[in-house]
Design a protein around this motif. Structure first.
Motif, PDB file in Angstrom:
ATOM      1  N   LEU A  39       5.057 -10.330  17.922  1.00  0.00           N
ATOM      2  CA  LEU A  39       5.913 -11.090  17.012  1.00  0.00           C
ATOM      3  C   LEU A  39       5.088 -12.058  16.173  1.00  0.00           C
ATOM      4  N   ARG A  40       4.113 -12.705  16.784  1.00  0.00           N
ATOM      5  CA  ARG A  40       3.238 -13.631  16.042  1.00  0.00           C
ATOM      6  C   ARG A  40       2.452 -12.909  14.959  1.00  0.00           C
ATOM      7  N   GLU A  41       1.936 -11.735  15.286  1.00  0.00           N
ATOM      8  CA  GLU A  41       1.174 -10.956  14.304  1.00  0.00           C
ATOM      9  C   GLU A  41       2.054 -10.534  13.141  1.00  0.00           C
ATOM     10  N   VAL A  42       3.251 -10.087  13.447  1.00  0.00           N
ATOM     11  CA  VAL A  42       4.168  -9.658  12.388  1.00  0.00           C
ATOM     12  C   VAL A  42       4.544 -10.855  11.514  1.00  0.00           C
ATOM     13  N   ALA A  43       4.808 -11.985  12.138  1.00  0.00           N
ATOM     14  CA  ALA A  43       5.171 -13.194  11.387  1.00  0.00           C
ATOM     15  C   ALA A  43       4.022 -13.683  10.508  1.00  0.00           C
ATOM     16  N   ARG A  71      10.771  -1.612  21.987  1.00  0.00           N
ATOM     17  CA  ARG A  71      11.625  -2.571  22.708  1.00  0.00           C
ATOM     18  C   ARG A  71      12.046  -3.732  21.816  1.00  0.00           C
ATOM     19  N   LEU A  72      11.117  -4.229  21.006  1.00  0.00           N
ATOM     20  CA  LEU A  72      11.448  -5.335  20.104  1.00  0.00           C
ATOM     21  C   LEU A  72      12.461  -4.910  19.050  1.00  0.00           C
ATOM     22  N   GLU A  73      12.299  -3.697  18.541  1.00  0.00           N
ATOM     23  CA  GLU A  73      13.244  -3.186  17.543  1.00  0.00           C
ATOM     24  C   GLU A  73      14.618  -2.977  18.183  1.00  0.00           C
ATOM     25  N   HIS A  74      14.641  -2.436  19.385  1.00  0.00           N
ATOM     26  CA  HIS A  74      15.896  -2.221  20.104  1.00  0.00           C
ATOM     27  C   HIS A  74      16.639  -3.541  20.336  1.00  0.00           C
ATOM     28  N   ARG A  75      15.899  -4.620  20.554  1.00  0.00           N
ATOM     29  CA  ARG A  75      16.502  -5.943  20.766  1.00  0.00           C
ATOM     30  C   ARG A  75      16.857  -6.640  19.460  1.00  0.00           C
ATOM     31  N   GLY A  76      16.528  -6.032  18.339  1.00  0.00           N
ATOM     32  CA  GLY A  76      16.871  -6.608  17.042  1.00  0.00           C
ATOM     33  C   GLY A  76      15.944  -7.722  16.603  1.00  0.00           C
ATOM     34  N   LEU A  77      14.716  -7.748  17.127  1.00  0.00           N
ATOM     35  CA  LEU A  77      13.781  -8.815  16.792  1.00  0.00           C
ATOM     36  C   LEU A  77      12.860  -8.456  15.625  1.00  0.00           C
ATOM     37  N   LEU A  78      12.708  -7.175  15.379  1.00  0.00           N
ATOM     38  CA  LEU A  78      11.936  -6.741  14.218  1.00  0.00           C
ATOM     39  C   LEU A  78      12.483  -5.403  13.748  1.00  0.00           C
ATOM     40  N   LEU A  94       9.831  -9.201  10.752  1.00  0.00           N
ATOM     41  CA  LEU A  94      10.744  -9.853  11.688  1.00  0.00           C
ATOM     42  C   LEU A  94      12.147  -9.895  11.129  1.00  0.00           C
ATOM     43  N   THR A  95      13.108  -9.814  12.022  1.00  0.00           N
ATOM     44  CA  THR A  95      14.499 -10.061  11.647  1.00  0.00           C
ATOM     45  C   THR A  95      14.729 -11.568  11.763  1.00  0.00           C
ATOM     46  N   ALA A  96      15.887 -12.035  11.358  1.00  0.00           N
ATOM     47  CA  ALA A  96      16.219 -13.453  11.506  1.00  0.00           C
ATOM     48  C   ALA A  96      16.187 -13.839  12.988  1.00  0.00           C
ATOM     49  N   LEU A  97      16.718 -12.967  13.835  1.00  0.00           N
ATOM     50  CA  LEU A  97      16.706 -13.225  15.276  1.00  0.00           C
ATOM     51  C   LEU A  97      15.282 -13.274  15.812  1.00  0.00           C
ATOM     52  N   GLY A  98      14.425 -12.395  15.322  1.00  0.00           N
ATOM     53  CA  GLY A  98      13.024 -12.400  15.723  1.00  0.00           C
ATOM     54  C   GLY A  98      12.331 -13.689  15.338  1.00  0.00           C
ATOM     55  N   SER A  99      12.625 -14.183  14.147  1.00  0.00           N
ATOM     56  CA  SER A  99      12.053 -15.465  13.701  1.00  0.00           C
ATOM     57  C   SER A  99      12.530 -16.615  14.582  1.00  0.00           C
ATOM     58  N   GLU A 100      13.808 -16.597  14.938  1.00  0.00           N
ATOM     59  CA  GLU A 100      14.353 -17.633  15.816  1.00  0.00           C
ATOM     60  C   GLU A 100      13.674 -17.601  17.178  1.00  0.00           C
TER      61      GLU A 100
END
Length: 164
Positions: A39-43, A71-78, A94-100
């Protein structure tokens, strides 16, 4: 106690501490250390980044990164999106949820380690590095898939102390 026993004990303590921080990270954020790293790398790439570049940046295998991305995509984080410039290229964002989730996550444990390590004299840093590389070689662990991060951060360390 023999010196090798003392060394193995110290290694077990490092492994145990890392494991405790990892469990705490998961409890506090619901994320694993590799998920947080990704997530940090994507952000850090606001215009998007490919899975292979993420794998390269955090020194994990592409297969490992791909599984974590699923797994991250399935959880809606990216989410993954085909590049408009090159249809063969899939870009992560990242999605908005992923950023949060990323904003709420503690700093990685290695940040504290890095500050302490950098305060050491150059010769001592080199000695520690050389010793750890030798240990990795002695354990036939040189080629193992490992990220450049220990686990979680200061917040989790404080929480661990409060829990005990």
């Amino acid at each position: 106690m023999e010196k090798y026993e003392e060394l193995l004990l110290a290694l077990r303590k490092v492994i145990r501490a890392t494991d405790l921080y990892s469990k705490k990270l998961n409890k506090v954020t619901g994320l694993t250390a590799p998920q947080l790293l990704i997530l940090r790398e994507v952000a850090a790439a606001p215009s998007g980044i490919t899975a292979s570049k993420v794998a390269q940046n955090i020194t994990l295998s592409p297969a490992t990164v791909s599984n974590v991305l699923d797994r991250l995509e399935h959880r809606g984080l990216l989410h993954r999106e085909r590049s408009t410039e090159d249809r063969r290229r899939v870009v992560l964002s990242l999605t908005a949820l992923g950023s949060e989730q990323l904003q709420a996550a503690p700093q990685p444990l290695q940040e504290s380690f890095i500050l302490k390590f950098q305060s050491l004299a150059d010769w001592e840093q080199s000695q520690l590095l050389s010793s750890m590389q030798r240990i990795a070689a002695m354990m036939d662990a040189e080629q193992l898939d490992a990220a450049e991060v220990l686990e979680v951060g200061i917040y989790a360390q404080q929480q661990l102390k409060q829990d005990h």
